[in-house]
Design a protein around this motif. Structure first.
Motif, PDB file in Angstrom:
ATOM      1  N   PRO A   1     -16.999   4.416   0.619  1.00  0.00           N
ATOM      2  CA  PRO A   1     -15.712   4.248   1.524  1.00  0.00           C
ATOM      3  C   PRO A   1     -15.245   5.409   2.146  1.00  0.00           C
ATOM      4  O   PRO A   1     -15.378   6.567   1.106  1.00  0.00           O
TER       5      PRO A   1
ATOM      6  N   ALA B   1     -13.765  -5.613   2.368  1.00  0.00           N
ATOM      7  CA  ALA B   1     -14.595  -5.361   1.130  1.00  0.00           C
ATOM      8  C   ALA B   1     -14.085  -3.870   0.603  1.00  0.00           C
ATOM      9  O   ALA B   1     -12.964  -3.693   0.594  1.00  0.00           O
ATOM     10  N   CYS B   2     -15.011  -2.964   0.268  1.00  0.00           N
ATOM     11  CA  CYS B   2     -14.551  -2.126  -0.640  1.00  0.00           C
ATOM     12  C   CYS B   2     -13.425  -1.134   0.125  1.00  0.00           C
ATOM     13  O   CYS B   2     -12.736  -0.573  -0.458  1.00  0.00           O
TER      14      CYS B   2
ATOM     15  N   ILE C   1      -9.977  -1.352  -0.711  1.00  0.00           N
ATOM     16  CA  ILE C   1      -9.435  -0.885  -1.870  1.00  0.00           C
ATOM     17  C   ILE C   1      -8.984   0.483  -1.468  1.00  0.00           C
ATOM     18  O   ILE C   1      -7.777   0.964  -1.843  1.00  0.00           O
TER      19      ILE C   1
END
Lengths: 425, 181, 196
Positions: C164, C67-68, C71
């Motif tokens: 994050p 998920a995040c 990135i």
């Protein structure tokens, strides 16, 4: 502005290619199913494309995809249930993590929905800044899409080029909000804090640099023979199928439908800025790529126009004045009893939103991102549903990959720009 | 937009600038076809199911703290608010539609269902409804009749229960804080 | 020839008073002294030191983005944070070829089985970094759908907090892992603990 006319005379393909009876599952043709030539391959939840955890069960006849079944749910987080347990204010924190690449749009749509129920008026400065950050976020999302999409097809150096600009956008984000991602900067009523000094010159530098960077990307990919071979004429989706499958955003616009929520159902101040909406007729992967590149250019222009307006709004309020919803400024807490009580109630219990249900949609980088909220008049949401554009785009996979090779499958799924966080929520 | 002739129309509500058409579930497919063909709502945007169990029950006042730590699932206060208007049945299924036309007309088709009452599938009207209906079944337990592939979408195939229902617990683990007994 | 090593990954139990080690050879300091003490205590042979050195110089991660956090994990590959200077830019798609599993993102219940499968497919020696709040503890999602910390499924060496975590924070986690490996601290699966 004729939104319903075909922008291309000949149809992309005749009739409909939506599989039947199940629109989202491509079934293997019974004639070849019983031969021994069909190989079922599992593109497991962990695979090197960075769309997230998508699982595709693909049936191959040689190298041609003859069957496709998408399985999702591998990053299902239970956002909607979690948001029901928190106050309206705290629930905003959950929103950006749904579509974790175009995170600002999630916050925006949720906050707009709350404000619609509250009937709250947002000051102009906040609206312009929201527009600016949302457009920067659109560029950010398209950059990461471009980087990873090109990486998967072998144009590996695109990754470093696109991430260079991405870092510039995240620097801007950090300057304003203190966070690179999931900024939580949008508050009910406006922005969490005033825009810090030094932001406008930095943003201007970015706006001047970005068009040159897009020229760089075009130099790498646009007329690149390999790129064209790998993307032209693949992943066809005609106009009628795109609308029937509920597509939106670049996927819809690349299929010839001239539809952009920013222009046709305007929110924020999009009716006060001039921007181009790229629409292309071929409905293939190459057109989706072109639409997104052009959207990046258009977004830079919007950011520039927002900057022009914002620079004139120096000193204006950045959040609404309604103390029942918005925290009072800290200095007031020392002198005003009512402010203290308001602050206490808002922080502990949370503000109450009138009873009702609304649906608000914004044009996120992937398409129409919608938020449907139901309020029971209390301090917590009763129901929050996010309509994710990737949910619909992924459902179109079975339609677009028909007749494609397995290598094209990667290109097509990449061009639909799906993000599993918002598909699974 | 006048919707008087819509088959199965029970009620029309206008609120917050939005039109909600409450439709009888038995005639849902007819109503959707009419909306798509005669009124031009070609695009199905979303199908959202809502569970109204416990709607309007007054909340408990105050912050509930217990000796074993904070219980995440106890409600916060609703104070002396006016109670919201009661709902006809437990579940509502909302179909958000969009017409690709000047002015972007939108409409919400709403059907009310009891627990276990099925709703006909609109996949024949809009193929994009496929996954939305599966999600409504998976998350809320709204059975969809005539759906070509009624499997769970987001949860595991053998998951029991429908997570977004109000009587389904939030789950998770109790959070213990240091320094408490 | 295995020496009796304390079965723990807490650096304090290995005799280190400080939380961090500095790279040896950076000049005389008490940290280097402690490192020397550890080495003499553990009796790391030159061969084992050499192996540990080379493991840290080329620890290839698996492309495991959930998920995040994925990135931000991608951005450490980008030129600003450049993980290639540690020899780690070669993200392997196959777990058979990977040394390091960076669990970046929230672990849904449905994903737990594939994660365990991938971890099992990795060959020893292998390390796990739980990146972000969701992988470390379930994060803000204390609910039915998210596994409250990936260390319920697989043993974790380093937890990197953040939501994050900045790319620099992830780099810090990776560097600490390198230092642990060089100091001879065993991987989490050797220590035992939750899962093996």
């Amino acid at each position: 502005m004729a939104v319903t006319q075909e922008s291309r005379a000949d149809p992309i393909y005749d009739g409909t290619r939506i599989p039947s009876p199940i629109p989202t599952v491509l079934e293997v043709d019974p004639a070849i199913r019983d031969t021994d030539d069909i190989l079922t391959v599992n593109f497991g939840p962990n695979h090197p494309s960075t769309h997230g955890v998508l699982r595709l069960i693909v049936d191959l006849d040689g190298e041609v995809v003859v069957g496709l079944h998408a399985k999702v749910g591998y990053v299902h987080t239970g956002f909607e249930k979690n948001m029901e347990q928190k106050s309206w204010w705290k629930a905003i924190t959950y929103a950006p993590r749904i579509d974790y690449l175009a995170y600002q749009n999630n916050e925006l749509v949720f906050v707009l929905a709350i404000e619609k129920l509250l009937g709250l008026e947002v000051p102009a400065k906040a609206t312009w800044m929201r527009m600016l950050l949302s457009e920067l976020n659109r560029i950010h999302s398209h950059l990461v899409w471009l980087a990873t999409g090109a990486l998967e097809l072998g144009a590996i150096s695109m990754f470093w080029y696109a991430f260079r600009e991405r870092e510039m956008i995240l620097d801007l984000s950090e300057l304003v909000t203190g966070y690179r991602m999931h900024t939580r900067y949008f508050q009910t009523g406006g922005l969490a804090e005033d825009i810090p000094p030094g932001f406008y010159p930095e943003c201007r530098k970015f706006v001047e640099w970005m068009p040159k960077a897009i020229v760089d990307y075009d130099a790498l990919l646009r007329k690149n023979e390999i790129w064209e071979d790998r993307t032209r004429g693949l992943g066809l989706l005609n106009r009628a199928d795109a609308i029937a499958l509920g597509q939106s955003g670049p996927v819809l616009r690349a299929s010839g439908v001239d539809w952009d929520l920013r222009r046709d159902d305007p929110y924020l101040f999009y009716d006060r800025v001039n921007f181009r909406v790229p629409v292309l007729p071929h409905g293939d992967t190459y057109d989706r790529y072109r639409v997104r590149i052009e959207e990046m250019r258009a977004s830079v222009e919007i950011v520039e126009q927002c900057l022009d307006r914002l620079e004139r709004l120096e000193g204006e309020p950045w959040i609404a004045d309604d103390r029942k919803v918005v925290l009072p400024p800290r200095e007031e807490l020392h002198t005003s009893m009512e402010s203290l009580i308001h602050h206490f109630k808002i922080v502990t219990e949370g503000y109450s939103v009138p009873e009702g249900e609304v649906y608000v949609a914004v044009e996120s980088a992937r398409g129409e991102l919608g938020c449907y909220i139901v309020s029971d008049g209390g301090p917590r949401p009763w129901r929050v549903k996010f309509r994710a554009p990737s949910f619909a785009a992924l459902a179109a996979t079975a339609t677009t990959v028909q007749g494609a090779y397995i290598a094209d499958l990667i290109a097509i799924v990449g061009s639909l720009d799906t993000l599993m966080g918002e598909v699974d929520r | 937009m006048a919707f008087e002739g819509l088959p199965g129309l029970v009620e029309t509500r206008e609120a917050f600038g939005e039109t909600t058409l409450v439709v009888d579930p038995a005639r849902l497919v007819e109503a959707c076809m009419s909306l798509r063909d005669e009124h031009g709502f070609e695009m199905l945007i979303d199908i959202a199911a809502t569970d109204y169990l416990g709607w309007g029950a007054p909340g408990v006042s105050g912050y509930i703290g217990t000796a074993t730590g904070r219980n995440l699932n106890r409600p916060m206060t609703q104070g002396l608010q006016a109670l919201p208007a009661p709902k006809p049945k437990r579940f509502s299924l909302n179909y958000h539609l969009l017409a690709i036309q000047q002015g972007a007309p939108r409409v919400r088709v709403q059907v009310w269902l009891d627990d276990g009452e099925a709703v006909p599938s609109v996949v024949s009207v809009w193929p994009g409804a496929d996954w939305f209906e599966r999600e409504a079944w998976d998350m809320m337990g709204v059975p969809v009749e005539g759906h070509p592939h009624p499997e769970r979408l987001l949860m595991d195939e053998d998951w029991e229960g429908h997570p977004l229902r109000k009587d389904y617990p939030l789950g998770g683990e109790p959070v213990r804080f240091s320094g408490e007994e | 020839m295995a020496v009796d090593r304390p079965k723990s990954h807490r650096l304090a139990e290995h005799g280190l008073q400080s939380e961090r080690l500095l790279w040896p050879g950076k000049g005389p300091s008490e940290f280097e002294q402690e490192l020397g003490d550890i080495e003499s205590q553990l009796g790391l042979t030159t061969l084992e030191k050499a192996i540990a050195w080379s493991q840290t110089r080329s620890m290839w991660p698996d492309t495991f983005g959930l998920a995040c956090c994925a990135i931000e994990m991608m951005s450490i590959v980008s030129s600003r944070y450049d993980i290639a200077r540690f020899g780690m830019e070669a993200f392997r798609s196959s777990p058979r070829q990977a040394d390091l599993l960076i669990i970046s993102g929230r672990v849904a219940q449905k994903m737990a089985a594939p994660i365990k499968q991938i971890y099992d497919q990795m060959l020893e020696p292998k390390w796990v970094i739980a990146m972000g709040a969701c992988a470390s503890s379930g994060g803000m999602f204390n609910n039915y759908a998210v596994v409250q910390s990936v260390d319920k499924i697989i043993p974790v060496d380093i937890y990197v907090p953040g939501c994050p975590p900045r790319p620099e924070a992830l780099m810090e986690g990776i560097i600490r892992l390198h230092e642990r490996v060089q100091a001879g601290v065993p991987s989490a699966y050797e220590v035992g603990g939750v899962a093996k």
